[in-house]
Design a protein around this motif. Sequence first.
Motif, mmCIF file in Angstrom:
data_model
loop_
_atom_site.group_PDB
_atom_site.id
_atom_site.type_symbol
_atom_site.label_atom_id
_atom_site.label_comp_id
_atom_site.label_asym_id
_atom_site.label_seq_id
_atom_site.Cartn_x
_atom_site.Cartn_y
_atom_site.Cartn_z
ATOM 1 N N GLU A 176 0.826 -1.202 0.000
ATOM 2 C CA GLU A 176 0.000 0.000 0.000
ATOM 3 C C GLU A 176 0.863 1.257 0.000
ATOM 4 O OE1 GLU A 176 -2.596 -0.161 3.309
ATOM 5 O OE2 GLU A 176 -3.740 -1.894 2.566
ATOM 6 N N LEU A 179 1.973 2.684 3.359
ATOM 7 C CA LEU A 179 3.063 1.982 4.031
ATOM 8 C C LEU A 179 4.405 2.365 3.419
ATOM 9 C CD1 LEU A 179 3.822 0.020 6.218
ATOM 10 C CD2 LEU A 179 3.413 -1.874 4.638
ATOM 11 N N SER A 182 5.253 5.795 4.728
ATOM 12 C CA SER A 182 5.686 5.731 6.126
ATOM 13 C C SER A 182 7.140 5.275 6.216
ATOM 14 C CB SER A 182 4.772 4.782 6.901
ATOM 15 O OG SER A 182 5.236 4.612 8.223
ATOM 16 N N GLU A 183 7.503 4.271 5.432
ATOM 17 C CA GLU A 183 8.880 3.789 5.471
ATOM 18 C C GLU A 183 9.849 4.842 4.938
ATOM 19 O OE1 GLU A 183 10.296 -0.397 4.806
ATOM 20 O OE2 GLU A 183 10.888 0.455 2.875
ATOM 21 N N ARG A 224 4.921 -12.584 2.749
ATOM 22 C CA ARG A 224 4.101 -11.912 3.760
ATOM 23 C C ARG A 224 4.377 -12.519 5.130
ATOM 24 N NH1 ARG A 224 -0.866 -11.871 6.453
ATOM 25 N NH2 ARG A 224 -1.219 -14.078 5.944
ATOM 26 N N ASP A 245 3.842 -1.967 10.844
ATOM 27 C CA ASP A 245 2.877 -3.028 10.542
ATOM 28 C C ASP A 245 3.393 -4.376 11.017
ATOM 29 O OD1 ASP A 245 4.875 -2.751 8.488
ATOM 30 O OD2 ASP A 245 3.753 -4.223 7.309
ATOM 31 N N ALA A 248 3.060 -4.925 14.792
ATOM 32 C CA ALA A 248 1.725 -5.330 15.227
ATOM 33 C C ALA A 248 1.539 -6.844 15.178
ATOM 34 C CB ALA A 248 0.678 -4.651 14.344
#
Length: 394
Positions: A176, A179, A182-183, A224, A245, A248
């Motif tokens: 996405e 994401l 964010s990185e 994944r 992510d 989590a």
Amino acid sequence: MTGPSRDIEILIDRAGPLLRAAVVEDGRLTDLHIDSAVRPSRLGEIVLGRVDRIVTALNGAFVDIGGTAGLLNNADLRTAAPTSRKAARAGTTLRAGQPVLVQVKAEPGGGKGPSLTMDVTLPGRFLVMTPFKPGISISRRLAQGDARGRLSQMISEITGGLGGGWIVRGSALGVETELLASEAEALALAWRQIERQVAGDPPRTLSTGSSAAVRAVVETGGRRIARIYVSDAAIRGELADLAPDAAALVEIRQEALFDRYDIEGAIRELSGRTVPLPGGGSLVIDRTEALTVIDVNGGERPNALATNLDAVEEIARQLRLRNIGGIVIVDFINMTARRDVEHLLGALGQATADDPAGVNVYGMSKLGLVELTRQRRGPPLSDLLASCGVSRSD
């Protein structure tokens, strides 16, 4: 961006002086990352070093990085004018006593000290920031034509204003936009923090390399992550900065994590010479000072190509697990058909394509030996285990 994914589990535990991170796919160990308090790693460290001396015979300079001197080759120099890079020489670009910002790209090995580069990189799972190399580089495997242009435009919008250059890793496929953004912001922030420390007397470490826990997450490729099991709550916080992510997915377990899937047994097997293959064949792996030799034995299996293709998958796995670097010579079972040889070489290139250390397959010699190289990133697993009192299994 869409693409296939394979679910994996990551198990991270502390055992005596070792911090160990095991990557497991379908119950099988595929990657192993180990940090040792007995033999601390400096791989990936960013250091404000001091030029010790120019060594013309070695085409480079020795740089004091604190506690040791690393070799900065001419090929790893960075000049103010990028177009003059090919002509750069340590003797004309550097002087003794000069401060120089470098990164440890390979640890000591084979009687040699660490290797350094001025081309600093900050790796993430999906993006790599290249502070001194502007522009965007995208893997050919990700997109072509118009799709490549759209992807480049998207990354430009994400990284606009953050500075530096960016490499889009193959693992970015299907991720996405939020994401990725964010990185990128996390990597840019890390670089700004490093820049603030540059003023001062060398040698000084400005940023340590990634821990085994972080490397295990960063180098998962397109697979994944289904779950991350840890024995230490502090690891969750370490992952949160770079991979919120992934953090989590962390579960803290007060148990012997490496008893799962018999990881301890798998590690013990990695200290041995012989690796079994399906159908009764095997690999025999021997490391010398100059290179590593891998011999493929077919047992009683009549199909040489099938055995060799099984060996290819296991060789790629063993290179990563054992952290084998430098020159590797593979003696496959002899095949007479040229198309079989080409099939084998293509399979070997594909099997090693996602290796984060970088593998180059150079082809088969007239003697029927396949030659390849893998970047040295740290001590071989056998050396690391030996330094902690773990001996060979055969």
